[in-house]
Design a protein around this motif. Structure first.
Motif, PDB file in Angstrom:
ATOM      1  N   TYR A  89     -26.376  36.453 -38.170  1.00 22.42           N
ATOM      2  CA  TYR A  89     -25.937  35.341 -37.336  1.00 22.42           C
ATOM      3  C   TYR A  89     -24.650  35.718 -36.637  1.00 22.42           C
ATOM      4  O   TYR A  89     -23.793  36.403 -37.194  1.00 22.42           O
ATOM      5  N   ASN A  90     -24.531  35.270 -35.422  1.00 22.31           N
ATOM      6  CA  ASN A  90     -23.299  35.446 -34.662  1.00 22.31           C
ATOM      7  C   ASN A  90     -22.722  34.081 -34.364  1.00 22.31           C
ATOM      8  O   ASN A  90     -23.453  33.149 -34.042  1.00 22.31           O
ATOM      9  N   ASN A  91     -21.435  33.968 -34.463  1.00 18.86           N
ATOM     10  CA  ASN A  91     -20.750  32.739 -34.132  1.00 18.86           C
ATOM     11  C   ASN A  91     -20.047  32.973 -32.800  1.00 18.86           C
ATOM     12  O   ASN A  91     -19.118  33.762 -32.720  1.00 18.86           O
ATOM     13  N   ILE A  92     -20.528  32.309 -31.757  1.00 18.35           N
ATOM     14  CA  ILE A  92     -19.996  32.519 -30.420  1.00 18.35           C
ATOM     15  C   ILE A  92     -19.384  31.222 -29.915  1.00 18.35           C
ATOM     16  O   ILE A  92     -19.994  30.163 -30.007  1.00 18.35           O
ATOM     17  N   SER A  93     -18.197  31.323 -29.368  1.00 16.30           N
ATOM     18  CA  SER A  93     -17.548  30.167 -28.763  1.00 16.30           C
ATOM     19  C   SER A  93     -17.319  30.442 -27.289  1.00 16.30           C
ATOM     20  O   SER A  93     -16.984  31.559 -26.901  1.00 16.30           O
ATOM     21  N   PHE A  94     -17.519  29.431 -26.473  1.00 15.13           N
ATOM     22  CA  PHE A  94     -17.261  29.573 -25.045  1.00 15.13           C
ATOM     23  C   PHE A  94     -17.039  28.192 -24.451  1.00 15.13           C
ATOM     24  O   PHE A  94     -17.461  27.185 -25.008  1.00 15.13           O
ATOM     25  N   MET A  95     -16.377  28.165 -23.328  1.00 14.23           N
ATOM     26  CA  MET A  95     -16.096  26.913 -22.623  1.00 14.23           C
ATOM     27  C   MET A  95     -17.054  26.807 -21.438  1.00 14.23           C
ATOM     28  O   MET A  95     -17.308  27.787 -20.753  1.00 14.23           O
ATOM     29  N   LEU A  96     -17.558  25.622 -21.210  1.00 18.49           N
ATOM     30  CA  LEU A  96     -18.427  25.375 -20.080  1.00 18.49           C
ATOM     31  C   LEU A  96     -17.655  24.618 -19.003  1.00 18.49           C
ATOM     32  O   LEU A  96     -16.959  23.659 -19.300  1.00 18.49           O
ATOM     33  N   ASP A  97     -17.803  25.065 -17.781  1.00 30.23           N
ATOM     34  CA  ASP A  97     -17.257  24.333 -16.649  1.00 30.23           C
ATOM     35  C   ASP A  97     -18.281  23.288 -16.235  1.00 30.23           C
ATOM     36  O   ASP A  97     -19.465  23.404 -16.557  1.00 30.23           O
ATOM     37  N   PRO A  98     -17.849  22.264 -15.500  1.00 27.16           N
ATOM     38  CA  PRO A  98     -18.816  21.272 -15.030  1.00 27.16           C
ATOM     39  C   PRO A  98     -19.967  21.944 -14.274  1.00 27.16           C
ATOM     40  O   PRO A  98     -19.756  22.878 -13.500  1.00 27.16           O
ATOM     41  N   CYS A  99     -21.166  21.485 -14.548  1.00 26.90           N
ATOM     42  CA  CYS A  99     -22.423  21.964 -13.957  1.00 26.90           C
ATOM     43  C   CYS A  99     -22.885  23.312 -14.498  1.00 26.90           C
ATOM     44  O   CYS A  99     -23.908  23.832 -14.054  1.00 26.90           O
ATOM     45  N   ASP A 100     -22.184  23.926 -15.448  1.00 27.13           N
ATOM     46  CA  ASP A 100     -22.677  25.143 -16.087  1.00 27.13           C
ATOM     47  C   ASP A 100     -23.942  24.809 -16.872  1.00 27.13           C
ATOM     48  O   ASP A 100     -24.047  23.751 -17.495  1.00 27.13           O
ATOM     49  N   THR A 101     -24.908  25.718 -16.851  1.00 28.42           N
ATOM     50  CA  THR A 101     -26.176  25.511 -17.536  1.00 28.42           C
ATOM     51  C   THR A 101     -26.624  26.805 -18.198  1.00 28.42           C
ATOM     52  O   THR A 101     -27.422  27.556 -17.645  1.00 28.42           O
ATOM     53  N   PRO A 102     -26.106  27.113 -19.391  1.00 27.03           N
ATOM     54  CA  PRO A 102     -26.586  28.313 -20.077  1.00 27.03           C
ATOM     55  C   PRO A 102     -28.028  28.123 -20.558  1.00 27.03           C
ATOM     56  O   PRO A 102     -28.441  27.020 -20.890  1.00 27.03           O
ATOM     57  N   LEU A 103     -28.779  29.211 -20.562  1.00 29.66           N
ATOM     58  CA  LEU A 103     -30.160  29.205 -21.029  1.00 29.66           C
ATOM     59  C   LEU A 103     -30.277  30.254 -22.121  1.00 29.66           C
ATOM     60  O   LEU A 103     -30.013  31.425 -21.896  1.00 29.66           O
ATOM     61  N   TYR A 104     -30.675  29.820 -23.307  1.00 22.45           N
ATOM     62  CA  TYR A 104     -30.941  30.731 -24.413  1.00 22.45           C
ATOM     63  C   TYR A 104     -32.450  30.961 -24.436  1.00 22.45           C
ATOM     64  O   TYR A 104     -33.228  30.015 -24.363  1.00 22.45           O
ATOM     65  N   TYR A 105     -32.859  32.214 -24.497  1.00 21.87           N
ATOM     66  CA  TYR A 105     -34.284  32.521 -24.441  1.00 21.87           C
ATOM     67  C   TYR A 105     -34.619  33.655 -25.396  1.00 21.87           C
ATOM     68  O   TYR A 105     -33.797  34.495 -25.711  1.00 21.87           O
ATOM     69  N   SER A 106     -35.863  33.660 -25.849  1.00 21.84           N
ATOM     70  CA  SER A 106     -36.346  34.717 -26.740  1.00 21.84           C
ATOM     71  C   SER A 106     -37.011  35.816 -25.914  1.00 21.84           C
ATOM     72  O   SER A 106     -37.310  35.638 -24.731  1.00 21.84           O
ATOM     73  N   ASP A 107     -37.254  36.946 -26.559  1.00 19.69           N
ATOM     74  CA  ASP A 107     -37.923  38.070 -25.887  1.00 19.69           C
ATOM     75  C   ASP A 107     -39.282  37.666 -25.321  1.00 19.69           C
ATOM     76  O   ASP A 107     -39.687  38.138 -24.268  1.00 19.69           O
ATOM     77  N   GLY A 108     -39.981  36.796 -26.025  1.00 14.60           N
ATOM     78  CA  GLY A 108     -41.308  36.393 -25.590  1.00 14.60           C
ATOM     79  C   GLY A 108     -41.313  35.685 -24.250  1.00 14.60           C
ATOM     80  O   GLY A 108     -42.312  35.690 -23.541  1.00 14.60           O
ATOM     81  N   SER A 109     -40.193  35.084 -23.872  1.00 12.91           N
ATOM     82  CA  SER A 109     -40.151  34.341 -22.611  1.00 12.91           C
ATOM     83  C   SER A 109     -40.149  35.250 -21.394  1.00 12.91           C
ATOM     84  O   SER A 109     -40.627  34.881 -20.337  1.00 12.91           O
ATOM     85  N   PHE A 110     -39.623  36.455 -21.515  1.00 14.51           N
ATOM     86  CA  PHE A 110     -39.653  37.360 -20.360  1.00 14.51           C
ATOM     87  C   PHE A 110     -40.659  38.502 -20.530  1.00 14.51           C
ATOM     88  O   PHE A 110     -40.997  39.181 -19.581  1.00 14.51           O
ATOM     89  N   SER A 111     -41.177  38.692 -21.742  1.00 14.64           N
ATOM     90  CA  SER A 111     -42.153  39.760 -21.942  1.00 14.64           C
ATOM     91  C   SER A 111     -43.601  39.255 -21.889  1.00 14.64           C
ATOM     92  O   SER A 111     -44.527  40.043 -22.065  1.00 14.64           O
ATOM     93  N   ALA A 112     -43.787  37.955 -21.623  1.00 18.40           N
ATOM     94  CA  ALA A 112     -45.134  37.408 -21.495  1.00 18.40           C
ATOM     95  C   ALA A 112     -45.848  38.132 -20.359  1.00 18.40           C
ATOM     96  O   ALA A 112     -45.284  38.309 -19.277  1.00 18.40           O
ATOM     97  N   GLU A 113     -47.086  38.569 -20.619  1.00 17.07           N
ATOM     98  CA  GLU A 113     -47.821  39.390 -19.652  1.00 17.07           C
ATOM     99  C   GLU A 113     -49.142  38.763 -19.262  1.00 17.07           C
ATOM    100  O   GLU A 113     -49.782  38.085 -20.055  1.00 17.07           O
ATOM    101  N   LYS A 114     -49.551  39.058 -18.046  1.00 15.35           N
ATOM    102  CA  LYS A 114     -50.894  38.725 -17.600  1.00 15.35           C
ATOM    103  C   LYS A 114     -51.852  39.688 -18.292  1.00 15.35           C
ATOM    104  O   LYS A 114     -51.544  40.867 -18.457  1.00 15.35           O
ATOM    105  N   GLU A 115     -53.007  39.213 -18.695  1.00 14.83           N
ATOM    106  CA  GLU A 115     -53.976  40.088 -19.354  1.00 14.83           C
ATOM    107  C   GLU A 115     -54.524  41.149 -18.417  1.00 14.83           C
ATOM    108  O   GLU A 115     -54.718  42.293 -18.805  1.00 14.83           O
ATOM    109  N   GLU A 116     -54.771  40.784 -17.167  1.00 12.27           N
ATOM    110  CA  GLU A 116     -55.464  41.701 -16.265  1.00 12.27           C
ATOM    111  C   GLU A 116     -54.611  42.875 -15.793  1.00 12.27           C
ATOM    112  O   GLU A 116     -55.125  43.929 -15.486  1.00 12.27           O
TER     113      GLU A 116
END
Length: 83
Positions: free
Chosen positions: A2-29
């Motif tokens: 586990y990592n403990n990360i702290s950061f400040m968000l400015d107004p309208c900041d939108t961080p996205l946490y994603y897993s490997d599966g979200s960008f490695s999803a492949e088309k079968e063909e």
């Protein structure tokens, strides 16, 4: 491990946490992965939506990209937005 990360968000900041599966999803063909750039582009397009809708829309984009094929790795998307 586990990592403990702290950061400040400015107004309208939108961080996205994603897993490997979200960008490695492949088309079968042709085995072309959705990719990190595509994930980033989708976040930019839908950034003005509330976080819940943002994540749902990106997840739907991934599923449509792979033509509803079987997902090999789990997809995890979590977003928060500072208003």
């Amino acid at each position: 491990m586990y990592n403990n990360i702290s950061f400040m968000l400015d107004p309208c900041d939108t961080p996205l946490y994603y897993s490997d599966g979200s960008f490695s999803a492949e088309k079968e063909e042709d085995s072309v992965a959705f990719g990190k750039q595509n994930l980033s582009d989708k976040l930019r397009v839908y950034i003005y939506q509330p976080s819940k809708e943002n994540v749902q829309t990106i997840a739907q984009s991934i599923i449509e990209y792979i033509n509803y094929a079987l997902i090999r790795d789990g997809i995890l998307l979590t977003s928060i937005k500072r208003l």
